[in-house]
Design an enzyme around this catalytic site. Sequence first.
Site, PDB file in Angstrom:
ATOM      1  N   HIS A 139       0.834  -1.207   0.000  1.00 28.83           N
ATOM      2  CA  HIS A 139       0.000   0.000   0.000  1.00 28.83           C
ATOM      3  C   HIS A 139       0.875   1.267   0.000  1.00 28.83           C
ATOM      4  O   HIS A 139       0.736   2.134  -0.864  1.00 28.83           O
ATOM      5  CB  HIS A 139      -0.915  -0.024   1.237  1.00 28.83           C
ATOM      6  CG  HIS A 139      -1.794   1.169   1.386  1.00 28.83           C
ATOM      7  ND1 HIS A 139      -3.123   1.165   1.034  1.00 28.83           N
ATOM      8  CD2 HIS A 139      -1.556   2.423   1.842  1.00 28.83           C
ATOM      9  CE1 HIS A 139      -3.659   2.357   1.264  1.00 28.83           C
ATOM     10  NE2 HIS A 139      -2.721   3.140   1.768  1.00 28.83           N
ATOM     11  N   GLU A 140       1.788   1.339   0.959  1.00 27.01           N
ATOM     12  CA  GLU A 140       2.639   2.527   1.055  1.00 27.01           C
ATOM     13  C   GLU A 140       3.564   2.607  -0.164  1.00 27.01           C
ATOM     14  O   GLU A 140       3.865   3.692  -0.658  1.00 27.01           O
ATOM     15  CB  GLU A 140       3.446   2.525   2.355  1.00 27.01           C
ATOM     16  CG  GLU A 140       2.613   2.402   3.642  1.00 27.01           C
ATOM     17  CD  GLU A 140       1.505   3.429   3.784  1.00 27.01           C
ATOM     18  OE1 GLU A 140       1.615   4.531   3.208  1.00 27.01           O
ATOM     19  OE2 GLU A 140       0.487   3.125   4.456  1.00 27.01           O
ATOM     20  N   HIS A 156       1.824   4.468  -2.814  1.00 32.67           N
ATOM     21  CA  HIS A 156       1.947   5.924  -2.628  1.00 32.67           C
ATOM     22  C   HIS A 156       3.312   6.417  -3.125  1.00 32.67           C
ATOM     23  O   HIS A 156       3.409   7.450  -3.798  1.00 32.67           O
ATOM     24  CB  HIS A 156       1.824   6.280  -1.141  1.00 32.67           C
ATOM     25  CG  HIS A 156       0.420   6.266  -0.600  1.00 32.67           C
ATOM     26  ND1 HIS A 156      -0.589   7.042  -1.135  1.00 32.67           N
ATOM     27  CD2 HIS A 156      -0.135   5.618   0.452  1.00 32.67           C
ATOM     28  CE1 HIS A 156      -1.709   6.848  -0.426  1.00 32.67           C
ATOM     29  NE2 HIS A 156      -1.464   5.978   0.529  1.00 32.67           N
ATOM     30  N   GLU A 168      -4.776   7.773  -2.835  1.00 30.83           N
ATOM     31  CA  GLU A 168      -5.351   6.536  -2.327  1.00 30.83           C
ATOM     32  C   GLU A 168      -5.655   5.576  -3.476  1.00 30.83           C
ATOM     33  O   GLU A 168      -5.597   4.355  -3.311  1.00 30.83           O
ATOM     34  CB  GLU A 168      -6.603   6.876  -1.519  1.00 30.83           C
ATOM     35  CG  GLU A 168      -6.846   6.002  -0.331  1.00 30.83           C
ATOM     36  CD  GLU A 168      -5.737   5.967   0.724  1.00 30.83           C
ATOM     37  OE1 GLU A 168      -4.868   6.871   0.747  1.00 30.83           O
ATOM     38  OE2 GLU A 168      -5.732   5.003   1.498  1.00 30.83           O
TER      39      GLU A 168
END
Lengths: 497, 497
Positions: free
Chosen positions: B262-263, B266, B292
Amino acid sequence: MENRLKEFKTLTDTLYAKNHLLGVMIFDGETIAPIASADARSKSMSVINEEIFKLLTSPSSQELINYLYEKRSSLDEITQRELTLIKRSLKLLKNMPMNEYVEYQSLLNKAQVVWSQAKKANDYEMFKPYLEKIIEYNKKIAAYYAPEKEPYDALLEMYEYGMSMADYDPFFDEMQKQIVPTLKEISNKPLPEYKFLSMPFSIEKQKILSDRIMDLMGLDRTCCSITESEHPFTTGFNKWDLRITTHYYENMFESSLYSVIHEGGHAMYEMGIDDKYQFTNIAGGASLGMHESQSRFYENIIGRSKAFMSLLHPIICDIFPEQMKGVSEETLYKALNLVHPSLIRIEADELSYSLHILIRYEIEKMLISGELNVDEAPKYWNKLYKDYLGVDVPDYRSGILQDIHWAGGSIGYFPTYALGSAYGAQMLAKMNESFDINKDITENKIQNIHKWLNKNIHVHGSMYDPKKIISMACKEEFNPQYYFDYLNNKFKDIYEI
Amino acid sequence: MENRLKEFKTLTDTLYAKNHLLGVMIFDGETIAPIASADARSKSMSVINEEIFKLLTSPSSQELINYLYEKRSSLDEITQRELTLIKRSLKLLKNMPMNEYVEYQSLLNKAQVVWSQAKKANDYEMFKPYLEKIIEYNKKIAAYYAPEKEPYDALLEMYEYGMSMADYDPFFDEMQKQIVPTLKEISNKPLPEYKFLSMPFSIEKQKILSDRIMDLMGLDRTCCSITESEHPFTTGFNKWDLRITTHYYENMFESSLYSVIHEGGHAMYEMGIDDKYQFTNIAGGASLGMHESQSRFYENIIGRSKAFMSLLHPIICDIFPEQMKGVSEETLYKALNLVHPSLIRIEADELSYSLHILIRYEIEKMLISGELNVDEAPKYWNKLYKDYLGVDVPDYRSGILQDIHWAGGSIGYFPTYALGSAYGAQMLAKMNESFDINKDITENKIQNIHKWLNKNIHVHGSMYDPKKIISMACKEEFNPQYYFDYLNNKFKDIYEI
């Protein structure tokens, strides 16, 4: 007056905040920041550095500081000291033209990159023109800072207030006379058992050792964190925010062990400074030498003492039972105090360490006075290593190019390393008059040592100059003879001379 | 004009530098800083925050920005966009009185401390007065930002430019209609095998898994570091300096695994932004929702896809052979997509996640319009959890007190989480028109996905508004139906409905 003091508070708070952010930025750069981040970080930092320069040197700040300084006798002690220290820090800045300051910073940035390449390539010629320019700039800086002094004296004072060649010359002379012969004698003695140190010690377990050592030193982890970096260092922003770093090597576990103790000593100092000085320029150790006295006190005087082995040996055996099989306290003590005159300062043992500094002192002095030029410097470097340490320097990389200090513009800094060790030995002698420190260490009453250092050294921060702190703590002037006696006693005993 | 542009460059460089230092300070505070450092950090940061506020709102900056904005048609595209974005960021600041701004910041600081205590004590009454004040402040803020709009519309726009209740109402209505029934059906189905996930997975080995996953994603480690923090997050200062964090739990290895993905999503976004936008306010993702969309694209659409198991399964088996004994790709896939309607948003599965957001959206909307007051809010919260997720809320701690967002003043932020997931599903549909992404994943040609996202989303940074970027990338307006179809197809397939 009340309003002017408020203005001063705003000024110092702003300076604190900007320096705090810059400090975290540097710490971040040395630890977790990705490699490619360097350029932008340096750009952002120079914006803030320029703001600090402008704020400090602005006519209104100057007027305010001078106004208060003139009326200082009517002010409280802390404000008086703050004014004295800020006036000192302005001695250079207010005389140095902004453009020269900026040019010098940019020279240093380049010089450090070139130094790193030159060291890798073992190419002194590559770095030489930068070294020459840095020496010229340092002469200029010395003249801006204190035109009435010999240039090298001015530089020495910038790194250790109150010290000059008149202090260092006899110190280093005696060091040469009293330490070089001992080192030569020891070099002829057989080496003790030490091979077990280079067995593999898993890094995960070394991290556990770091935690145990920090606990043993009583370092409060809510105020002091530990992380890894290429070279170990300590930084801090106030007594509630210290960070030490270490570097783990699988086949040299004692490297990180003593880094943690050394950096822990720096952190103890900062954490012990009186609350009332926090967020002023009085918070922070009194000088580089005083700081080094604390880190080396913990690293060598305590950490490498025979008594300390009674605490250290069981911890190491507990974490590394395999590697420590058959290694007694005595064997550990001798191995951790192995004397091996070497080429590299940062790998030096306790006995020969200061001789590396002596060599740098002699060379710096001559480079600044003009007695030695950058062309001749490597040859002279190699000669001194042969004379004092008995080693042949095979290349520039492990010779004159080994340290980053000169590339970073730090000329006059090295002597504080040796001075710190000498301060520490004098403190030890004084402390032993009040209680038997070896006995207290073996009885796990190490906190008596913390208390003495806290009460006599740490708590004062920069409230007094280093010489004053030494004479208050030791009830006599700085006297390096304690250091030479300490070294000779310790190492002649180990090597049975 | 040339001089005015230089002034603007100086202004934006100064803002960049100050925000850069503040950002590193926050990152440091969340990662390595010792606990006791918080007060001084917050004090230093407020000095710099005040400087930023003053600099941005000063008459001379205002005059400069307005002057250039009026002449923007004669300027290059990048400067035009910089001006548009800086004008937007000033919409609130220039209307909000400095004292209210400072008072609000101090309210938020206190509220977050009280929230944390209230959550621990399961005491809503303790937090309620703060929530009430924060809601009142947010209504004021909405009026300063856009007095012509409904207050909640103003707040929504501050977090996602171009979005209002007119956009979100139908989105969340359809979500309720199309997702709630699927979730109810699945709740009646037997759970797949998933117990192996809670076996102990050593943290040291989980760190190796993090490295392997970052390599698999093609995250360039010279520009992106990884470290640990209480809650995972990503921060970055330019495309050469990104940092992701994770949190390791020994008995929940998939937690860190999906945090890293997830990170990492980003970070991929920020690292893909065009060089020419760096160090301007155009560098940085286009919005919270767009950000997101990227993190959740990597986490869910790729990371939890059946195809990705063919890459992930061998890596996990390699690092954790014991724990993975007898666990097939299919078993892993189903376990990592376990649907279990829960109380806690941050632990939610992909299907039910957005329903947590729906609940917060409905409540925020009513709190700001006045239809719901803080006294009634917990009861309504619990009712919605029962209606949509079918769960009973046993206490405030796992109910209305679970998230820090409102305590931090963020009202209107939550909807961007759901929006991001919907953006991502629309991108997936579009991408699948150009190539078969499942096929490319199984053939380890994951870089084709990176390339599509880079070219269509990342590279633009904030050069365009999110709605524009979606319509450019997908050749149609934002359409959340893709999201509902994606979820229904995926989970009906897994649970054989």
